[in-house]
Design an enzyme around this catalytic site. Structure first.
Site, PDB file in Angstrom:
ATOM      1  N   SER A 204      54.774  -9.439  33.449  1.00  0.00           N
ATOM      2  CA  SER A 204      55.044  -8.685  32.275  1.00  0.00           C
ATOM      3  C   SER A 204      56.119  -7.639  32.502  1.00  0.00           C
ATOM      4  CB  SER A 204      53.712  -7.641  32.048  1.00  0.00           C
ATOM      5  OG  SER A 204      53.525  -7.095  30.977  1.00  0.00           O
ATOM      6  N   GLU A 337      49.519 -15.317  24.833  1.00  0.00           N
ATOM      7  CA  GLU A 337      49.701 -14.188  25.668  1.00  0.00           C
ATOM      8  C   GLU A 337      48.802 -12.890  25.056  1.00  0.00           C
ATOM      9  OE1 GLU A 337      51.646 -13.366  28.557  1.00  0.00           O
ATOM     10  OE2 GLU A 337      52.784 -14.908  28.800  1.00  0.00           O
TER      11      GLU A 337
END
Length: 755
Positions: A204, A337
């Site tokens: 991330s 995601e």
């Protein structure tokens, strides 16, 4: 007796781990502990190691300093503070501390085997998170004979405030990571690690940071391999576009009404860390993502002599020009995601802002219609289209930029690039505990982490046989890559395929599902659509090389965006300042829902209320625009008649006289230029006395901001005013390199010039 002797000899040979291992580093000695992994294998743990001086007092917002030595043996059996933040798992309660620059080292051996080193960068939107073992336990990785390092860095405004000054240039949180890598490079051999074989990996925001560290001149020569998971610095959510405005808004939320960046710093230095963190959350609530992007992320820094910068030009420029670490890369994302709440049905919101396509224009509406046809089988609204919406959202936030990163990198890198998609759904998927998966049968953001790290969320989870097999696959792929740059050096029961790197002709990727499979061109039709969109609309000359351009934030509600010139010295035709006074004042823009800009402009006001007879506009791209709207290239200077060039002065500037009442002028024709300053020629600089601001220690708010209608001239350390614009200043070459003749012409035409 014989057994006791044998035990003693085993201890001498390193065959048995001592309960209180001691290691020497450059700053002193550390005492760690021995812990056991879930499988019962013992390893050494050293936690809470300071890799930099505590960033307290005058070091707040600044680059980290090397750690100080200590006397005796320092206890390293407990983790250090996490960065000051709000705890998402505890009703957003404040936790952590500014004194957070600690790292942890986990190693299977201390006897000089010089094992590969893996440094993990945690995610959290550059706003929260830590490298602590409650979420990133290294137990499984260490079993594969690697040394694992996790670390904490400054998050939020404390780590990413930027004032575009030498004192606070920004990216302190990224510089924390660089300092941690430097510390590892210098000391890891004492933990059994190989300082010449370092892999950085992150997920991330951690993935975005890793991609940035491969391009930064501060770190790219320190690393040997990189793994970029579900995030890249190409993504707009990772880059802070308007640091001065973000700092002003933060200070205003806390009660500071000043418009002076230097006063922001005084005020924020006098504010407690907790107040700063809570004010940041008010500006950017965690549940407002992605509609409202984080105000404090990575910045493209201004260059200052003697000041280290992470990057001083866009990450995309560094990547596409090949100025990145010459090292193998592993990069990828999960199959789905994000599954976030849908707050708008307008598909124009998914058109990348950097393409500069006007909202509700014919082109914008046509692109939105193409997106609808590409992603949705029927209506793009309603519950039945949720999965299609989540696929679009995930592409926009992660997958498109990951694809672009691979495409750019394969054109410039001679080292292998391994591309993956994680699509396994099992009991160890973290989204089962943290995210609302809506019953979707796809891997989501962070799910792969449950197969790489031990974490407290899964203490009560009973993995299936297939889950354990997937964990073994992930651990082998990641550690094989760290050891030699090849994730599948040989096929076996767990790794049943050979993972081929990407080529210019074939985008190979490893699909990590219930079984491993090597495939090509993930989401081919969708990625080709976005590739074509970027090829058609992305114009490099429309994007400033630095972050000093004030930008408006798109929103569904009107927003007021105030812009100001950071530091400008203004000159007048008259020698007597009181007879002809010139001021540069603010511009207020109101951005409506349809992105229409209503501008209230306060132009140059002269002392006798006369219209300025002649003026020049000098843009950041070194183009001079005269009153007649002519564009003059940088080697043809345009100067008004009888203009005298005023040399740079080192004199202090006296207090200015009473301001002349402002007079509103019609809004001038807008030119497509950034950072424009209108000036009137003067032979003598106006002088204003600068009073030293009242300083305060962190948290001791005793600063009284100067009323916002006063003007403060910020000086350089040598006494000269900053950003003085003179007629004979040699312009900087800010024109994008190698753009070709046609694009060069188009560039000047875009500024309102003529062929």
């Amino acid at each position: 007796m014989i057994r006791a002797v044998n035990d003693f000899l085993d201890d001498l040979r390193g065959g048995r781990m001592t309960d209180a291992p001691v290691v020497s580093v450059e700053q002193g000695q550390l005492q760690g502990k021995v812990v056991n992994s879930p499988s019962g294998k013992a390893f050494y743990s050293f936690q809470g190691i300071p890799y930099a001086k505590p960033p307290l007092g005058s070091l707040r917002f600044k680059a980290p300093q090397p750690p100080e030595p200590w006397e005796g043996i320092r206890d390293a059996t407990a983790e250090g503070n996490v960065s000051a933040q709000l705890d998402l798992f505890n009703n957003n309660q404040f936790t952590g501390d500014e004194n957070c620059l600690f790292l942890n080292v986990y190693t299977p051996n201390l006897d000089g085997e010089f094992l590969p080193v893996m440094i993990f960068i945690h995610g959290g939107g550059f706003k929260f998170g830590s490298g602590n073992s409650n979420f990133y336990g290294a137990d499984y990785l260490v079993e594969k004979d690697v040394v694992v390092v996790t670390l904490n860095y400054r998050c939020g405004a404390l780590g990413f405030l930027s004032l575009n000054t030498p004192e606070v240039p920004g990216n302190a949180g990224i510089k924390d990571m660089v300092q941690a890598i430097r510390w590892v490079k210098s000391n890891i051999q004492n933990f059994g690690g190989n300082s010449g074989n370092i892999t950085i990996f992150g997920e991330s925001a951690g993935g975005a940071a890793v991609s940035l560290l491969t391009a930064s001149p501060l770190s790219r020569d320190l690393i040997n391999r990189a793994i970029i998971q579900s995030g890249t610095a190409l993504s707009n959510w990772s880059i802070q576009q308007n640091p001065i405005e973000s700092a002003r808004r933060l200070a205003k939320t806390l009660g500071c009404e000043s418009e002076d960046p230097e006063e922001f710093l005084d005020f924020l230095n006098a504010t407690s860390a907790r107040d700063i963190v809570e004010a940041h959350e008010k500006l950017n609530p965690i549940n407002s993502f992605p509609e409202v992007l984080n105000a404090f992320g990575v910045v493209v820094e201004k260059e200052f002599p003697g000041v280290e910068a992470v990057i001083t030009e866009s990450f995309k420029d560094l990547l596409t020009s090949g100025r990145v670490a010459d090292t193998p890369i592993m990069i990828g994302s999960t199959s789905l995601e994000f599954a976030l709440e849908r707050k708008s049905d307008d598909l124009q919101a998914f058109i990348p802002e950097e393409l500069n396509i006007e909202r509700n224009s014919e082109e914008s509406l046509a692109i939105a219609e193409q997106i609808k046809k590409l992603y949705f089988k029927g209506s793009h609204t309603g519950v039945e289209s949720l999965q299609e919406y989540f696929e679009l959202l995930s592409d926009r936030l992660i997958n498109i930029d990951t694809h672009r990163h691979v495409q750019y990198l394969v054109n410039v890198s001679k080292k292998p690039i391994y591309y993956y998609k994680f699509d396994y759904v099992g009991e160890l998927n973290i989204s089962k505990k943290l995210l609302n998966s809506f019953g979707l049968k796809h891997a989501m953001h962070m799910d792969e982490l449950g197969y790489l790290f031990k974490n407290d969320l899964q203490n009560d989870v009973e993995p299936t046989t297939l889950d354990i097999k997937m964990r073994e696959r992930m651990l082998r792929l990641w550690t094989n890559f760290a050891k030699g740059g090849n994730p599948t050096p040989d096929e076996n029961h767990y790794l049943t395929v050979t993972w081929l790197p990407v080529t210019k002709d074939n985008i190979y990727y490893l699909n990590l599902g219930q079984e491993l499979s090597l495939e090509t061109n993930p989401d081919k039709e969708k990625m080709e659509f976005w590739d074509n969109l970027y090829s058609k609309y992305y114009r490099i000359w429309e994007h400033p090389r630095t972050n000093i351009v004030e930008t408006t934030i798109k929103s569904t509600e009107p927003k007021i965006v105030e812009t100001f010139t950071e530091s400008v010295t203004v000159y007048s035709e008259s020698n007597e300042f009181s007879e002809s006074r010139t001021f540069v004042t603010e511009t207020t823009e109101i951005v409506t829902e349809n992105n229409e800009v209503i501008s209230e402009s306060h132009k140059i006001i002269t002392g006798n209320d006369a219209e300025p007879e002649k003026y020049e506009v000098i843009t950041e791209n070194n183009v001079i625009i005269t009153e007649a709207n002519d564009v003059v290239p940088e080697n043809n200077e345009v100067a008004p008649e009888s203009n005298e060039v005023v040399p740079e002065t080192h004199e202090e500037v006296p207090e200015r006289p009473e301001p002349v009442p402002e007079r509103h002028e019609p809004v001038p024709e807008k030119h497509e230029v950034d950072n424009v300053v209108e000036i009137k020629e003067l032979p003598e600089p106006a002088k204003i006395e600068v009073q030293a601001p009242v300083k305060a220690v962190n948290g001791d708010r005793k600063v009284s901001p100067r009323p916002s209608n006063e003007i403060k001239m910020v000086s350089r350390s040598n006494g000269a005013p900053k950003d003085v614009i003179r007629a004979n200043d040699p312009p900087e070459d800010d024109l994008p390199k190698n753009i070709g003749v046609n694009k060069f012409v188009n560039f000047f035409e875009s500024l309102g010039g003529k062929k």
